[in-house]
Design a protein around this motif. Structure first.
Motif, mmCIF file in Angstrom:
data_model
loop_
_atom_site.group_PDB
_atom_site.id
_atom_site.type_symbol
_atom_site.label_atom_id
_atom_site.label_comp_id
_atom_site.label_asym_id
_atom_site.label_seq_id
_atom_site.Cartn_x
_atom_site.Cartn_y
_atom_site.Cartn_z
ATOM 1 N N GLN A 196 0.717 -1.268 -0.012
ATOM 2 C CA GLN A 196 0.016 -0.030 -0.048
ATOM 3 C C GLN A 196 0.827 1.143 0.097
ATOM 4 O OE1 GLN A 196 -3.009 -0.105 3.056
ATOM 5 N NE2 GLN A 196 -4.232 1.819 2.262
ATOM 6 N N ASP A 197 1.673 1.232 0.555
ATOM 7 C CA ASP A 197 3.013 2.554 0.588
ATOM 8 C C ASP A 197 3.439 2.466 -0.952
ATOM 9 O OD1 ASP A 197 4.046 2.897 3.894
ATOM 10 O OD2 ASP A 197 3.111 0.920 3.130
ATOM 11 N N ARG A 198 3.924 1.601 -1.458
ATOM 12 C CA ARG A 198 4.015 1.585 -2.800
ATOM 13 C C ARG A 198 3.222 2.142 -3.761
ATOM 14 N NH1 ARG A 198 6.467 -4.281 -3.044
ATOM 15 N NH2 ARG A 198 4.414 -4.438 -2.969
ATOM 16 N N LEU A 199 2.146 1.670 -3.412
ATOM 17 C CA LEU A 199 0.947 2.254 -4.319
ATOM 18 C C LEU A 199 0.828 3.753 -4.340
ATOM 19 C CD1 LEU A 199 -1.697 2.056 -6.022
ATOM 20 C CD2 LEU A 199 -3.236 1.820 -3.787
ATOM 21 N N ALA A 221 -0.921 11.507 -9.833
ATOM 22 C CA ALA A 221 -2.208 11.233 -9.558
ATOM 23 C C ALA A 221 -2.265 11.839 -7.896
ATOM 24 C CB ALA A 221 -2.367 9.874 -9.775
ATOM 25 N N PHE A 222 -2.328 12.911 -7.860
ATOM 26 C CA PHE A 222 -2.143 13.458 -6.309
ATOM 27 C C PHE A 222 -3.264 13.415 -5.528
ATOM 28 C CE2 PHE A 222 1.774 15.210 -7.585
ATOM 29 C CZ PHE A 222 2.558 15.203 -6.766
ATOM 30 N N ALA A 223 -4.546 13.411 -5.996
ATOM 31 C CA ALA A 223 -5.741 13.269 -5.573
ATOM 32 C C ALA A 223 -5.789 11.819 -5.056
ATOM 33 C CB ALA A 223 -6.945 13.727 -6.263
ATOM 34 N N GLY A 224 -5.582 11.011 -5.787
ATOM 35 C CA GLY A 224 -5.527 9.562 -5.617
ATOM 36 C C GLY A 224 -4.594 9.107 -4.480
ATOM 37 N N ALA A 225 -3.301 9.665 -4.677
ATOM 38 C CA ALA A 225 -2.268 9.564 -3.691
ATOM 39 C C ALA A 225 -2.843 9.985 -2.284
ATOM 40 C CB ALA A 225 -0.993 10.267 -3.971
ATOM 41 N N ASP A 226 -3.311 11.116 -2.065
ATOM 42 C CA ASP A 226 -3.673 11.726 -0.838
ATOM 43 C C ASP A 226 -4.827 10.744 -0.269
ATOM 44 O OD1 ASP A 226 -3.077 14.083 0.377
ATOM 45 O OD2 ASP A 226 -5.304 14.546 0.427
ATOM 46 N N ALA A 227 -5.765 10.431 -1.099
ATOM 47 C CA ALA A 227 -6.765 9.361 -0.623
ATOM 48 C C ALA A 227 -6.128 7.868 -0.142
ATOM 49 C CB ALA A 227 -7.803 9.066 -1.463
ATOM 50 N N ALA A 228 -5.169 7.564 -0.826
ATOM 51 C CA ALA A 228 -4.666 6.394 -0.659
ATOM 52 C C ALA A 228 -3.524 6.576 0.772
ATOM 53 C CB ALA A 228 -3.680 5.889 -1.605
ATOM 54 N N PHE A 229 -3.163 7.654 0.889
ATOM 55 C CA PHE A 229 -2.273 7.734 2.227
ATOM 56 C C PHE A 229 -3.131 7.834 3.469
ATOM 57 C CE2 PHE A 229 0.691 10.314 4.821
ATOM 58 C CZ PHE A 229 1.617 9.530 4.627
ATOM 59 N N ASP A 230 -4.309 8.524 3.165
ATOM 60 C CA ASP A 230 -5.307 8.305 4.409
ATOM 61 C C ASP A 230 -5.629 7.122 4.693
ATOM 62 O OD1 ASP A 230 -5.221 11.282 4.899
ATOM 63 O OD2 ASP A 230 -6.902 11.753 3.545
ATOM 64 N N GLU A 231 -5.974 6.144 3.917
ATOM 65 C CA GLU A 231 -6.439 4.870 3.972
ATOM 66 C C GLU A 231 -5.418 4.114 4.679
ATOM 67 O OE1 GLU A 231 -7.837 1.158 1.510
ATOM 68 O OE2 GLU A 231 -7.882 2.924 0.604
ATOM 69 N N LEU A 240 -2.957 5.381 6.662
ATOM 70 C CA LEU A 240 -2.879 5.630 8.068
ATOM 71 C C LEU A 240 -4.032 5.550 8.944
ATOM 72 C CD1 LEU A 240 -0.729 9.062 7.428
ATOM 73 C CD2 LEU A 240 0.055 6.796 7.962
ATOM 74 N N ALA A 241 -5.138 4.810 8.344
ATOM 75 C CA ALA A 241 -6.258 4.745 9.313
ATOM 76 C C ALA A 241 -5.995 4.206 10.318
ATOM 77 C CB ALA A 241 -7.406 4.255 8.068
ATOM 78 N N GLY A 242 -5.364 3.283 10.484
ATOM 79 C CA GLY A 242 -5.145 2.532 11.596
ATOM 80 C C GLY A 242 -4.111 2.932 12.639
ATOM 81 N N GLY A 243 -3.692 4.395 12.353
ATOM 82 C CA GLY A 243 -2.903 4.998 13.109
ATOM 83 C C GLY A 243 -1.586 5.295 12.412
#
Length: 495
Positions: free
Chosen positions: A15-18, A27-37, A39-42
């Motif tokens: 997921q980090d590599r994604l 694809a910064f919008a997608g990267a931002d959303a993927a990064f939030d996901e 870190l969702a567990g902390g």
């Protein structure tokens, strides 16, 4: 600057590599959303399957590129701390050290940055991890290329070093993005060394590798190299085209440092062409990139300074707490725990220097009378006065300790005089100083003034053995009438 290329298999979770892939393809919008996901567990959660320091530093790089500066600094600090728990070794540690260096390079800390990146290359080489070595070499190579471009007086050395790094990096990896960027960096090095023919061939090879994958960092670098080559050949129209392509790729992935470099290159080419409109447009883009970079650096610097202040304050408090735990609060001398902690190190140092350690054990004579007739407050003052006399009569390198109650220990480990006689000589100085001390201000006309009985021992490099022998000497001094010095021998009957 690009810190990472695509997959770091075995070092970084998928997921980090994604997130990294999305950033590298713009694809910064997608990267931002993927990064939030992610870190969702902390924000500090890292699965046990992965090397924690490498993942934390990699996530810090992602946060930095996404403009989340406070989080980036928090992650980089934790990752660095995690790395410091043991000497770095292996591919994951090499990645971590290299990314730390690359981050420092990006924010202008060039001295420690290059040291870290060079160390990372050595760690990766020692580990035998070829992919890690390629990544680490590429980061250092990119840094050296940009240093050469920005500091002409160092250009020859930096281009030569970058060439060596990138030649090996591109030969070690099959990962498309890493190889592509390594080739582009190699081409820039060759161009800087005036081998324009080889530089153009390799830059074109780098561009060809990106035909199937939209990877912009390598493309930006390769087009920049071609712009440099055409400018050197005075083919300025083509140079302008390549520089514009390089800048567009850098803007797509929002790499502020590349944007500043390439927009200045484009502006200079336009100036040479007599194209004031193009030059002005390029300069505006340069200013915009510089403002963005400065804003990031200002925020990052502010956060870094605050974190440094808090960390320093916490470190000082922790050190003070550790120091307090090893000190007697009444006299300021080491306490029993302090002696037990510090003595083995000092004794080992004494043995390695070929010197004889001495332990001086002293007990205040008639101390119960002081407490009974003058009070416990006066008794505390007596102990403080004796501690001061010990400081006066002993060397700075000696370890002074209040062992318990009215017992004190002096460990002589750094005798400048003949160490075979040091113990009895220092002990006699202490005894005489206490005996001659004017106690009237503390005790008035108390009949029995404080004196000390002292036992000394030597020859052992073990604290327990030294203490046992000195205790025998102390017992002999007490039996012989007090206020005297006796040497203790374990094989001697104290009776």
């Amino acid at each position: 600057m690009q810190l990472e290329d695509q997959p770091l298999v075995g070092h970084i979770p998928a997921q980090d590599r994604l997130v990294r892939h999305l950033l590298d393809t713009g694809a910064f919008a997608g990267a931002d959303a993927a990064f939030d996901e992610l870190l969702a567990g902390g924000s500090n959660y890292v699965d046990a399957r992965w090397v924690r320091s490498a993942v934390l530093v990699h996530r810090a790089m992602l946060a930095w590129r996404l403009g989340r500066i406070p989080l980036a600094l928090e992650l980089i600090t934790e990752g660095w701390t995690e790395l410091d728990t043991q000497p770095p070794s292996g591919g994951s540690a090499a990645h971590t050290v290299s990314m730390l260096g690359f981050l420092l390079e990006g924010i202008g800390r060039r001295g420690p940055a290059m040291d870290l990146m060079s160390l990372a290359v050595q760690i990766a080489r020692d580990s035998g991890d070829q992919e890690a070595l390629a990544h680490c070499q590429l980061r250092e190579g990119i840094s050296r290329v940009f240093r050469a471009a920005n500091q002409p007086e160092q250009a020859s050395h930096q281009f030569a070093a970058a060439r060596e790094l990138c030649e090996e990096a591109q030969s070690l990896t099959k990962l498309g993005g890493v190889k592509r960027t390594a080739l582009a960096c190699l081409a820039r090095s060759l161009a800087g060394m005036d081998d324009l023919e080889a530089a153009e061939r390799i830059a074109q090879e780098s561009l060809a590798l990106g035909n199937d994958t939209p990877e912009y960092y390598g493309a930006a670098m390769a087009n920049w190299v071609l712009a440099v080559i055409r400018r050197a050949q005075d083919v300025l129209t083509e140079a302008r085209t390549f520089a514009a392509r390089a800048l567009e790729s850098a803007e797509t992935i929002q790499e502020s440092f590349l944007m500043m470099r390439f927009s200045r290159e484009l502006a200079e080419i336009c100036r040479q062409l007599g194209d004031p409109v193009g030059e002005a447009a390029a300069l505006r883009r340069a200013v915009s990139a510089a403002v963005a970079a400065v804003d990031i650096l200002k925020e990052g610097l502010g956060q870094a300074l605050e974190q440094r202040r808090v960390a320093t304050q916490a470190q000082r408090m922790a050190m003070a707490a550790r120091e307090a735990a090893l000190r007697d609060p009444l006299t300021g001398l080491a306490n029993r725990l302090g002696l037990e902690r510090m003595a083995p190190v000092l004794l080992e140092r004494t043995a390695s220097a070929g010197r004889i350690p001495w332990l001086v054990l002293l007990d205040v004579d008639y101390f119960k009378d002081v407490n009974d007739f003058a009070g416990h407050t006066a008794g505390d003052v007596v102990l403080q006065e004796i501690a001061n006399l010990l400081r006066r009569e002993c060397r700075a390198g000696d370890l002074l300790c209040r062992w318990a109650g009215d017992e004190f220990v002096v460990l002589l480990v750094d005798a400048a005089e003949d160490s075979r006689e040091a113990g009895p000589r220092v002990a006699e100085r202490i005894r005489s100083a206490v005996n001659a001390h004017d106690w009237r201000l503390v005790l008035g006309r108390l009949e029995k003034k404080p004196t000390v009985s002292i036992g000394v021992s030597a020859g052992h490099h073990d604290l327990d053995q030294l203490f046992a022998a000195a205790d025998i000497g102390l017992y002999k001094a007490k039996r012989a009438g007090r206020n005297r010095v006796e040497t203790g021998e374990e094989d001697e009957d104290p009776d």
